[in-house]
Design an enzyme around this catalytic site. Structure first.
Site, PDB file in Angstrom:
ATOM      1  N   MET A 214      77.026  29.935  78.003  1.00 24.16           N
ATOM      2  CA  MET A 214      76.185  29.628  79.292  1.00 24.16           C
ATOM      3  C   MET A 214      76.682  30.702  80.245  1.00 24.16           C
ATOM      4  O   MET A 214      77.613  31.015  80.397  1.00 24.16           O
ATOM      5  CB  MET A 214      76.450  28.224  79.696  1.00 24.16           C
ATOM      6  CG  MET A 214      75.626  27.888  80.908  1.00 24.16           C
ATOM      7  SD  MET A 214      73.587  28.057  80.635  1.00 24.16           S
ATOM      8  CE  MET A 214      73.347  28.515  82.294  1.00 24.16           C
ATOM      9  N   GLU A 215      75.507  31.425  80.775  1.00 26.45           N
ATOM     10  CA  GLU A 215      75.592  32.604  81.435  1.00 26.45           C
ATOM     11  C   GLU A 215      75.969  32.346  82.959  1.00 26.45           C
ATOM     12  O   GLU A 215      75.590  33.194  83.862  1.00 26.45           O
ATOM     13  CB  GLU A 215      74.340  33.531  81.104  1.00 26.45           C
ATOM     14  CG  GLU A 215      73.228  32.699  82.063  1.00 26.45           C
ATOM     15  CD  GLU A 215      72.357  32.032  81.041  1.00 26.45           C
ATOM     16  OE1 GLU A 215      70.959  31.813  81.436  1.00 26.45           O
ATOM     17  OE2 GLU A 215      72.534  31.433  80.096  1.00 26.45           O
ATOM     18  N   ASN A 216      76.640  31.370  83.303  1.00 27.09           N
ATOM     19  CA  ASN A 216      76.906  31.105  84.635  1.00 27.09           C
ATOM     20  C   ASN A 216      77.432  32.471  85.200  1.00 27.09           C
ATOM     21  O   ASN A 216      78.123  33.109  84.881  1.00 27.09           O
ATOM     22  CB  ASN A 216      78.080  29.969  85.069  1.00 27.09           C
ATOM     23  CG  ASN A 216      77.721  28.483  84.073  1.00 27.09           C
ATOM     24  OD1 ASN A 216      76.622  28.269  84.136  1.00 27.09           O
ATOM     25  ND2 ASN A 216      78.653  28.279  83.049  1.00 27.09           N
ATOM     26  N   HIS A 248      75.085  38.608  74.547  1.00 26.74           N
ATOM     27  CA  HIS A 248      74.035  37.766  74.882  1.00 26.74           C
ATOM     28  C   HIS A 248      74.222  37.365  76.325  1.00 26.74           C
ATOM     29  O   HIS A 248      73.522  37.526  77.169  1.00 26.74           O
ATOM     30  CB  HIS A 248      73.781  36.745  74.157  1.00 26.74           C
ATOM     31  CG  HIS A 248      72.471  35.870  74.552  1.00 26.74           C
ATOM     32  ND1 HIS A 248      71.173  35.981  73.819  1.00 26.74           N
ATOM     33  CD2 HIS A 248      72.470  34.810  75.290  1.00 26.74           C
ATOM     34  CE1 HIS A 248      70.406  34.983  74.541  1.00 26.74           C
ATOM     35  NE2 HIS A 248      71.123  34.296  75.336  1.00 26.74           N
ATOM     36  N   GLU A 249      75.280  36.622  76.724  1.00 29.45           N
ATOM     37  CA  GLU A 249      75.631  36.119  78.040  1.00 29.45           C
ATOM     38  C   GLU A 249      75.935  37.235  79.011  1.00 29.45           C
ATOM     39  O   GLU A 249      75.560  37.050  80.247  1.00 29.45           O
ATOM     40  CB  GLU A 249      76.932  35.176  77.831  1.00 29.45           C
ATOM     41  CG  GLU A 249      76.748  34.235  76.778  1.00 29.45           C
ATOM     42  CD  GLU A 249      75.433  33.086  76.934  1.00 29.45           C
ATOM     43  OE1 GLU A 249      74.644  33.262  77.970  1.00 29.45           O
ATOM     44  OE2 GLU A 249      74.950  32.636  76.027  1.00 29.45           O
ATOM     45  N   HIS A 252      72.767  38.424  80.465  1.00 31.28           N
ATOM     46  CA  HIS A 252      72.097  37.363  81.569  1.00 31.28           C
ATOM     47  C   HIS A 252      72.686  37.918  82.885  1.00 31.28           C
ATOM     48  O   HIS A 252      72.141  37.231  83.868  1.00 31.28           O
ATOM     49  CB  HIS A 252      72.371  36.126  81.033  1.00 31.28           C
ATOM     50  CG  HIS A 252      71.446  35.498  80.167  1.00 31.28           C
ATOM     51  ND1 HIS A 252      70.282  35.538  80.161  1.00 31.28           N
ATOM     52  CD2 HIS A 252      71.735  34.646  78.884  1.00 31.28           C
ATOM     53  CE1 HIS A 252      69.846  34.779  79.346  1.00 31.28           C
ATOM     54  NE2 HIS A 252      70.590  34.435  78.321  1.00 31.28           N
ATOM     55  N   GLU A 271      65.417  34.546  78.269  1.00 27.88           N
ATOM     56  CA  GLU A 271      66.241  34.335  76.857  1.00 27.88           C
ATOM     57  C   GLU A 271      65.676  35.409  75.671  1.00 27.88           C
ATOM     58  O   GLU A 271      66.573  36.010  74.955  1.00 27.88           O
ATOM     59  CB  GLU A 271      65.842  32.881  76.207  1.00 27.88           C
ATOM     60  CG  GLU A 271      66.486  31.862  77.228  1.00 27.88           C
ATOM     61  CD  GLU A 271      68.032  31.957  77.316  1.00 27.88           C
ATOM     62  OE1 GLU A 271      68.593  32.960  76.854  1.00 27.88           O
ATOM     63  OE2 GLU A 271      68.624  31.228  78.187  1.00 27.88           O
TER      64      GLU A 271
END
Length: 837
Positions: A214-216, A248-249, A252, A271
């Site tokens: 998760m890209e927080n 990927h993250e 983001h 995404e």
């Protein structure tokens, strides 16, 4: 209460209301608020540290001494920040946040920004407050915090502090992420031509997490399998997965965090984009993985089947929980756009988009606008054509076209038509939409055989029923459309061209580019599946595979053979099918062997893993004997496991399948002992391979009982492994029907995956009826998205339909090739009967 700032005057709240539909709290006030004035709304708020893996939640793990340790972590996407604090919890609203976290002194806290100061808590011995720097403007779903005793390693990247966190004893497994993370961040800084805006970046692997990552912003949280890698213990695939998730993250941090979609309907922008450029980040770091070739089989061909169902959806639709259309189709059409614009134009458009809209929100049209400006500036598109005109046809309607290429009698011209590709036609469909696309056509012929040109030679407009393309080679030479499969479409040819392609593959397959070989296999098999090509043509084409040495075409073949395997499992054709596949894979198996070399190129390691898995599935004696010998050697010396990581899942599975209670118990004991996530996953998956129904029944019970030693998030792994096993599948289906409410209460968000795994091979009317009645009894419980259930039902209807239309066709082909689907009777059939059998 509500107070007017600066005046100190309270405004009376007349009544409170809750809107269940939109999940809004509504305060009805005594008087209207004045525009331009500032007001403070204050309320008491109690949040529970839940164990649902959403909001601010708690989880635990056992440390090296066997002690149970607790930690708290967050997962706010899509709308769970409101579980932690009252907020306007929508992506379109951005604010700055100041976080204060209390902790005991033996713990640490982490949040999006660095800590500004730590203060002792008054009147509470052993407790302190961590005060954080105020964040940049951001959406609530990207806020994050972790309170734990996790350990970390760090490195400095220019002015950015880069840290990785995980359980103390797993810290060495975070070295790979610490090595590639800063390099990928640097790559994206360069690629987007925009620096990373925060002073630090933390990457944390937590023991319980509902997603891979998760890209927080500034605090990316991963599941352990999404970030950790241990050389020698984890497989090449685990290493690639960790690399891809990290890439990927980090993508983001710009696409999603810096520029955020206005609403969840535009989440595909995040995404799809991250799912495409993650490949560019990894290709930069690990060029030998040929990740851009892998893209076609993993992302594009993977989503093609889902997107050829009536129950698909456009990439732009209200999707608070993302699905494969958003990720994989999104990535595929962005890749297509990169190829039709050219890399330079694409990058400058993306960079303009990000720098213009930083700290703000966007919709797809904003991206189209910046890409159009770049395309007109560089002379890539004529001034009367915009990127929006083209891309609206790919984002606003679902599905994709099959382009049919027909050679004309004159030989050197072709007629091209387009129509929506559907696996099953519904005669009475209510969908009256006329599906047409702007299609970038690339092609080459046997005389030219140049696969390098991926910018379109011709555009087929959405208004054109057919177009003619002149000046191709004569009719005795093949043509191939969609070079490197950069366009998001399938291609069908006249039978004559299919035969030319088949002969080319049989005589010298390398004359056709690797990705196009994978494309031809996948298109042919799915066209046959949809009734647009005879199965004999598609299966004859696979006849060249014994000469194929590249991983990418083999993957395409295996994925398509998997569908046939599922359709034939409970039929008389299963044995002949296995013998047919054994003959296909035997030459590759003989050259690859079971001796795994970890210094081989990654694609060779993948290829070996796949071919060994399929060879053992077909019952190849050499494969099974090797698997059993390796497993038994491990049983004799449990503390030295010499089975290589790439082959573990296959070796464990087949040894447990051939064995009984003793083999099963040994593997279960090893599962309890191991503290490496990937090893635990391998064992959990393999324990479902047993052929003893009572062992499988017991295993299913254990999966949904937290005191059994199986983590709640791993219940789906167990269920899936039993459901994939031909002995276990009926047990898993009965278990699901009998225990639906219990499973729903235990792990509601896993249900969709459980249903999908157990219904994959359903292809009989009775099974369809059972699924329909389960759906009727539990409407809305399977998934929050009604399309998920529609898709499952449609897949099973397609399987039933396929069995009625194509089962005999495939049987006849196998019989004709000498894979007899019936046993000889006591009398010898006449030659005449044999020829037509």
């Amino acid at each position: 209460g509500v107070e007017e700032v600066g005046v100190g005057r309270e405004v009376v709240i007349r009544r409170h209301q809750y809107d269940h539909e939109r999940e809004f709290y509504i305060a009805h006030l005594e008087e209207a608020l004045q525009k331009g004035n500032k007001y403070t709304l204050s309320m008491e708020f109690i949040g529970l540290l839940n164990d649902q893996l959403h909001g601010f939640y708690r989880s635990n793990y056992r440390n090296a001494n066997g002690t149970e340790v607790w930690l708290a972590s967050t997962q706010f996407q899509a709308n769970d920040a409101r579980r932690a604090f009252p907020c306007f919890d929508e992506p379109g609203l951005k604010a700055t946040f100041e976080i204060h976290l209390a902790r005991q002194t033996n713990m640490t806290t982490i949040s999006n920004m660095p800590i500004k100061e730590t203060r002792h808590m008054v009147g509470a011995e052993g407790w302190v407050w961590d005060h954080y720097y105020t964040t940049v403007p951001m959406s609530t779903y990207l806020l994050a915090f972790v309170v734990s005793d996790l350990a970390h390693n760090s490195t400095d990247l220019d002015d950015i502090l880069f840290r990785v966190w995980t359980r103390e004893e797993a810290l060495p497994q975070a070295n790979y992420a610490l090595d590639i993370g800063p390099r990928i961040l640097t790559f994206f800084t360069d690629y987007f031509n925009l620096s990373y805006p925060l002073p630090k970046l933390d990457m944390v692997a937590v023991p319980d997490f509902p997603a891979l990552g998760m890209e927080n912003w500034g605090l990316v949280i991963y599941s352990e399998i999404g970030m950790l890698y241990e050389a020698g213990v984890s497989s090449a695939a685990n290493k690639q997965l960790a690399g891809m998730v990290v890439s990927h993250e980090l993508a983001h941090q710009w696409f999603g965090d810096l520029v955020t979609p206005k609403w969840w309907s535009e989440i595909w922008l995040n995404e799809g984009f991250a799912s495409y450029v993650e490949h560019l980040g990894i290709d930069h770091i690990e060029p030998s993985w040929k990740i851009l070739e892998q893209f076609v089989i993993r992302r594009m061909q993977g989503v093609f089947v889902k997107d050829s169902l009536h129950s698909s959806n456009p990439v732009i639709h209200n999707a608070m929980n993302g699905n494969t259309i958003i990720y994989s189709k999104g990535a595929s059409i962005i890749r297509m756009m990169n190829h039709f614009l050219g890399d330079g134009t694409f990058r400058s458009g993306v960079s303009d988009y990000l720098s213009t809209l930083k700290y703000d929100n966007a919709v797809s049209d904003d991206l189209w606008e910046h890409l159009t400006l770049a395309a007109h500036r560089d002379g890539i598109l004529p001034t009367n054509l915009t990127v929006k005109t083209i891309m609206d046809t790919w984002t606003l309607q679902m599905g994709y076209p099959v382009i049919t290429v027909h050679r004309n009698n004159d030989g050197n011209s072709v007629t091209v038509t387009q129509e929506r590709f559907l696996l099953t036609r519904q005669e009475n469909s209510e969908d009256t939409h006329d599906y047409k696309w702007w299609v970038p056509l690339t092609y080459t012929d046997q005389a030219e055989a140049d696969f390098s040109q991926t910018q379109p030679k011709v555009w087929m407009k959405d208004s054109e029923a057919q177009i003619t393309i002149p000046h191709l080679a004569t009719k005795d030479h093949w043509v191939i459309f969609n070079l490197h499969q950069t366009g998001y479409y399938r291609v069908n040819y006249d039978l004559h061209n299919w035969h030319l392609l088949t002969s080319q593959l049989l005589s010298q397959h390398t004359a056709i580019a690797t990705i196009n070989r994978a494309q031809i296999i996948d298109d042919a098999m799915d066209l046959a599946r949809a009734g647009l090509l005879p199965y004999a043509t598609a299966l004859d084409l696979l006849g060249y595979l014994p000469q194929e040495r590249d991983y990418v075409p083999w993957w395409a073949a295996f994925e398509n053979l998997k569908f046939l395997k599922n359709m034939l499992t409970y039929t008389a054709g299963y044995g002949p099918f296995k013998r047919y596949v054994r003959d296909l894979v035997l030459p590759l198996y003989s050259t690859m062997g079971l001796d795994d070399h970890l210094d081989d190129p990654v694609l060779d390691q993948y290829k070996r893993q796949k071919v060994v898995s399929w060879a053992c599935f077909t019952g190849l004696p050499d494969c099974l004997q090797h698997a059993l010998a390796a497993f038994n050697a491990w049983r004799e010396t449990p503390h030295s496991n010499n089975i290589t990581a790439n082959l573990k899942s296959t070796v464990y599975c087949h040894a447990i399948a051939e064995g009984g209670e003793e083999e099963w118990s040994f593997a279960w004991h090893q599962y309890l002992e191991s503290n490496v996530g990937t090893e635990k996953d391998n064992l959990l998956g393999a324990l479902g391979c047993s052929k003893k129904p009572w062992i499988l029944a017991r295993y299913l019970e254990m999966a949904f009982n937290e005191s059994s030693g199986i983590k709640k998030q791993d219940a789906r792994t167990v269920f899936r492994s039993v459901a994939r096993n031909e002995v276990g599948q009926p047990l898993a289906w009965t278990f699901l029907q009998d225990n639906f409410d219990r499973i729903h209460a235990y792990s509601a968000n896993a249900l969709k995956g459980l249903m999908r795994s157990v219904t994959t091979s359903f292809n009989r009317e009775t099974q369809l009826k059972e699924l329909e009645s389960l759906h009727a009894a539990h409407k809305g419980q399977v998934s929050s998205n009604p399309l998920d259930m529609m898709e499952m039902l449609e897949r099973v209807r397609h399987n039933v339909d396929w069995t009625q239309r194509h089962f005999q066709e495939v049987m006849a082909w196998l019989q004709h090739r000498g894979y007899h689907t019936t046993l000889p009777t006591h009398h010898r059939p006449s030659d005449n009967q044999r020829a037509h059998g």
